[in-house]
Design an enzyme around this catalytic site. Structure first.
Site, short mmCIF file in Angstrom:
data_model
loop_
_atom_site.label_atom_id
_atom_site.label_comp_id
_atom_site.label_asym_id
_atom_site.label_seq_id
_atom_site.Cartn_x
_atom_site.Cartn_y
_atom_site.Cartn_z
N HIS A 40 12.04 0.71 -2.81
CA HIS A 40 12.17 2.06 -2.16
C HIS A 40 13.23 2.34 -1.41
CE1 HIS A 40 9.24 5.75 -2.07
NE2 HIS A 40 10.01 5.87 -2.82
N CYS A 98 6.94 6.37 3.48
CA CYS A 98 7.28 4.93 3.23
C CYS A 98 8.81 4.96 3.23
CB CYS A 98 7.02 5.01 1.76
SG CYS A 98 7.64 3.57 0.80
#
Length: 537
Positions: free
Chosen positions: A123, A67
């Site tokens: 993130h 990610c």
């Protein structure tokens, strides 16, 4: 002087009006075989399939294996090795982020007059405010800062602690507790669309939690009635996964319909991409599928880095055909700027290339090679040059180096659901939906198979580099390193050149100040406060 200022203002407004809108939808952990337009049939994804049918599915599109590196690549146009983001993900107590020296996509677009909005996952660092979306080019953000959350209570459990992680800007969005998060994102995206001044260009990024798993006690969650509609799926975990995926697909349809209602869709670019490969049964408590590709998320096999994606726009001339050009997630920044009318030639020191002409007009490939990653902490690296892919080293000691299903192709494909979807109706209103027969031919062409008349040749990348003709052998069955030593040598040399330009990974040890227990069970920008915790403003 006054007249000159007025002329400049008029010119700027005129430029802003002519710029098209951009909607970027990012799925989390979506596998190659988790979408109908790649051949899967037992979980309908009619809205995604409709946009793929009337747009351009990206058949040779690549992402980073996990990610944070992938999102860093998307935002900067740089390979993760060139930002120090190549190893693993940012954890909730980790004092680091995407370096502030990096100019990112929404900042470029704001310079072109865009209104910029992020809905969903960030993130890319949160330990100080300066790393957060509102300080990095976004006008608004509703969503979360860390790597995952529970779909209903919006908490994240990691490293033996847990805390709430859902924000409206900098403030905790406790009022949304208990609401299914995919619906929250969808409603917020529609709210942004409906409130948008159509005379300004819009950049809307919807970064979904789906289909990432949540907390260990109940990792795959969707509304009961949605899950119950998949009783035909016997495996209970895959059944719940189907519910999560169905809500993601529904969201794409609702957002597309909202764009059409507001008259924004006719001059819009819609990009859909996963952030990395899928997560099969037994990995991260999830139940996705990369069938028939090899490997999983956080590996450099095709199942970890070959992404499900499409691009859609009425401004694409060569619609409703597969995009066979090689493309990487770093290419979105220059491609979107090109689409928006920005000066791509002014971009410096990026790895991405402008793919707009290749996508819009089915022109020649803008790239012939791409770096999948170099992660010396894991001890693995992979690169593709032309039709050759070289992989050296592995993750998880090779535990996830195999092939994982389910195939999900045992049921008839219900194409009528695709053409009855909200996305199809929106596309049809613009005259963009192809004949069903044409779409089914596209889908057949996009469905990968692993059949070979030749026997497999084993690969043990922890012992020696493996080489594959990835065009002929996308399932990585035949290691040709011994048969093609010259090709293997060329790719090893390319990896060495890439490694010479790599920055050291910027990972940091967890900071005890980041423990949400110190902050009322909330993940926060702990680096902006003292060492003992306290209340969050």
């Amino acid at each position: 002087m006054w007249r000159a200022a007025v002329v400049v203002m008029v010119v700027e407004v005129a430029v802003a009006v002519t710029r098209p809108h951009i909607v970027l939808i990012v799925a989390d952990d979506l596998g190659w075989n988790d979408v109908g337009f790649h051949g899967m049939s037992h979980i309908p994804t009619p809205n995604l399939d409709a946009l793929a049918a009337s747009g351009r599915p990206l058949q040779r599109y690549y992402v980073a294996p996990v990610c944070t590196p992938s999102r860093a690549a998307l935002m900067t146009g740089k390979y993760p090795i060139h930002t120090g983001m190549q190893h693993s993900v940012i954890y909730g107590m980790e004092p680091r982020g995407l370096p502030l020296s990096e100019k990112i996509l929404p900042q470029y677009l704001k310079e072109l007059g865009y209104k910029t909005h992020l809905v969903g996952k960030w993130h890319l660092g949160h330990f100080k405010r300066e790393y957060l979306p509102l300080n990095r080019g976004f006008d608004s953000h509703l969503g979360f800062w860390t790597g995952k959350i529970d779909m209903y209570d919006h908490t994240n459990m990691e490293h033996d602690t847990w805390g709430h992680d859902f924000r409206r800007g900098f403030s905790n969005a406790y009022d949304l507790f208990g609401r299914y998060v995919t619906d929250v994102y969808t409603d917020e995206a529609i709210k942004v669309i409906e409130a948008h001044n159509a005379s300004c260009p819009l950049f809307l990024m919807v970064a979904h939690s789906a289909v990432h798993s949540g907390n260990p006690n109940q990792p795959i969650r969707a509304p009961d009635d949605t899950v119950d509609s998949f009783r035909n799926i016997s495996d209970p975990r895959r059944q719940r996964f189907a519910g999560v995926l169905a809500k993601l697909d529904e969201s794409v349809g609702r957002v597309t319909a909202a764009l059409q209602r507001r008259g924004l869709l006719r001059r819009a670019l819609v990009v859909f991409t996963t952030d990395n490969g899928g997560v099969p049964q037994g990995f991260n408590d999830n139940a996705g599928s990369n069938y028939p590709l090899r490997g999983t998320k956080n590996t450099l096999w095709e199942g970890g880095v070959r992404g499900a994606a499409f691009v859609w726009s009425p401004l694409i001339e060569s619609r409703s055909r597969l995009a066979m050009q090689k493309m990487h997630i770093v290419d979105w920044l220059p491609t979107m700027l090109s689409f928006a009318g920005g000066n791509v030639s002014a971009l410096a020191d990026i790895d991405g290339v402008d793919q707009w002409a290749a996508l819009a007009q089915d022109g020649p490939a803008a790239r012939h090679s791409l770096l999948h990653n170099i992660d010396d902490d894991y001890g693995n690296a992979a690169i593709t040059v032309d039709d050759w892919k070289l992989l050296n080293g592995t993750t998880y000691n090779g535990t996830w180096d195999g092939w994982y299903g389910p195939a999900g192709r045992e049921r008839p494909y219900n194409v009528s659901l695709v053409y009855d979807s909200e996305a199809a109706r929106a596309a049809a209103a613009l005259g963009l939906m192809p004949a069903q027969e044409h779409y089914l031919e596209m889908r057949d062409a996009a469905t990968l198979t692993c059949k070979s008349d030749l026997p497999p040749i084993k690969c043990q990348p922890s012992s020696a580099p493996c080489l594959f003709n990835i065009k002929e052998d996308p399932c990585e069955l035949r290691n040709l390193a011994d048969e093609q030593p010259a090709a293997a040598g060329r790719l090893l040399a390319a990896l060495r050149r890439a490694r010479a330009s790599a920055l050291a990974p910027n990972n940091a040890a967890d900071d005890p100040r980041g423990d949400p227990r110190l902050w009322g069970r909330v993940y926060t920008n702990f680096g902006d406060y003292g060492s003992s915790g306290g209340s969050i403003k």
